[in-house]
Write an enzyme that holds these catalytic residues in place. Structure first.
Site: not given
Ligand code: FAD
Length: 429
Positions: A11, A42, A80, A264, A286, A414
């Site tokens: 992120a 991942c 931080v 997260d 992301n 199908w």
């Protein structure tokens, strides 16, 4: 204008990169607690397995790349510790301060503490950070463990079981209840459980592991869930939601002006339940990062929400999930009906293999609410088709008539997802 990003993974780096693209004049600084940024967790199970040779292969870009190619300043080992929003500054470990005009919080999540005795023993591991993976792989290569116990039947537990088997270990998975992948779907749990047992993985359902010392396993992996890293945000007056993760609006802004949150550590809007939920996944992190970065750079972009789509492979069985299970739908206030069918992934003469599809719809509105696909071929594509239908709030009848592709190398005439829809229509009538 100075943009500060806390957290340098999916992120955080997406936010920084997007903001840079939209505004070349912004000063952008990323503060990352750990030693690397742009790391894809991942890949960890495949690194344990050995398919990914070096841990560095899981790092997409280095701080140098961001500095040189994107004009983004990245500080690693810079955790931080607090945010003083009235002064528009954060404090970094070691006592330094960093000023901001706009702030993106992308602090992610961490393994939940389980209270299992012996968690700190040298043969007990988590699998979350790069260093976790490196420690675990080194242990496996040096000690050659023969038996493994995994605590937790979530996707990380199953992916790790697969990796441990590749390393020649005898594997057991212990789980508190009878629920694979946190889906609350007993049929899916039975299917996965039977598959694992077929491959020699012992499934210990309804089992509480109290102490790893009582277990005779050479290596123990605790994969019993995660929790969002929200402490510094909360202390700064940033609201968390019902789920415990940071509450954001559709622009991913928190309750504080010019402060955004993504990934997260934050909640997201769930398009099926219509509520804010916490669904921590890399794909979402992301996308949220991009939107948070755009808004922090002065754009007005919305994050439209998620339907909770994921896919994983367990010992040759692919499972794609999206939306809600029946029980989850009931808990969200729907009146759900489910259909489950078995079909062939493509014509038998083209090597079709069994595939199971489950679909859930609401009895009143006939709207699709969720589904899963399990098999050996083309599972992700089919789960993605269901995900798109959920996102478009499709009714079962509309879905049943979806114009999906057919040719023998790819699918039967199908498609299995359409057969499941036909079955569901019958149950609804
Ligand atoms: C083993 C494993 C397999 C996975 N497989 C998949 C998959 O197949 N598909 C999928 O969609 N998702 C998968 N995920 C989930 C995915 O990795 C996460 O959803 C994603 O990494 C979240 O990104 P994030 O940036 O929000 O948080 P994180 O990746 O957790 O990154 C947060 C960063 O913030 C840093 N940070 C935290 N606090 C501070 C602070 N106070 N100051 C500075 N920095 C701080 C952390 O060090 C960390 O680097 C997997 C996760 C794991 C662990």
């Amino acid at each position: 204008m100075r943009l500060l990003v806390i957290g340098g993974t999916a992120a955080g780096m997406s936010a920084a990169a997007r903001a840079r693209r939209l505004d070349p004049s912004l000063e952008i600084v990323v503060l990352e607690k750990g030693p690397v940024v742009s790391f894809g967790a991942c890949g960890l199970p495949y690194y344990i397995e050995g398919r990914i040779r070096n841990a560095e292969q899981m790092v997409v870009h280095t701080p140098e790349y961001f500095r040189k190619q994107r004009n983004i300043s990245v500080r690693t080992n810079a955790g931080v510790v607090s945010i003083a929003h009235s002064r528009r500054q954060v404090s970094v470990e070691g006592g330094e301060h960093e000023r901001y005009d706009r702030l993106v919080i992308a602090t992610g999540a961490r393994p939940r503490l389980t209270g299992i005795a012996g968690e700190a023993l040298p043969h007990v591991f988590n699998l979350h950070r790069m260093s976790d993976g490196q420690r675990l792989r080194q242990f496996i290569e040096e000690k050659r463990p023969k038996t493994a116990l995994i605590v937790g039947a979530g996707y990380i537990g199953f992916e790790a079981a697969d990796a441990f088997r590749h390393r020649g270990m005898r594997v057991a998975i212990a789980s508190l209840g009878f629920d694979a992948l946190n889906r609350r779907d007993p049929e899916l749990t039975k299917l996965i459980s039977a598959h694992c047992e077929r491959f020699g993985v012992e499934m210990r359902w309804n089992t509480t592991v109290q102490s790893v010392e009582d277990e005779r396993a050479d290596v123990v992996l605790i994969a019993a869930g995660i929790q969002p890293n929200v402490e510094i945000a909360r202390e700064a007056g940033i609201e968390t939601g019902r789920t415990g993760a940071i509450r954001v609006d559709d622009r991913l802004q928190t309750n504080l002006a010019c402060v955004y949150a993504a990934g997260d550590c934050a909640e997201t809007f769930h398009l099926v339940t219509g509520r804010h939920e916490w669904v921590p996944l890399g794909t979402t992190a992301n996308k949220m990062g991009r939107v948070a970065g755009a808004n922090a750079a002065g754009r007005r972009e919305r994050f439209h929400g998620i339907v909770g789509t994921s896919v994983l492979r367990i010992m040759g069985l692919d499972i794609g999930l999206t939306g809600l299970s029946c029980e989850q739908a009931r808990a969200a206030g729907f009146n759900p009906v489910e259909a489950r069918i078995q079909a062939k992934s493509k014509p038998g003469y083209f090597g079709g293999r069994p595939i199971t599809v489950q679909l859930v719809a609401d009895r009143g509105t006939r709207r699709l609410l969720g589904g899963w696909v399990a098999g050996e071929h083309d599972v992700a594509g089919r789960a993605n088709v269901i995900a798109m239908a959920l996102q478009a709030r499709t009714k079962v009848e509309e879905f049943e008539g979806s114009d999906l592709a057919y040719a023998p190398p790819f699918a039967p005439v199908w498609d299995p997802v359409l057969i499941a829809a036909q079955q569901l229509v019958k149950l609804l009538d």
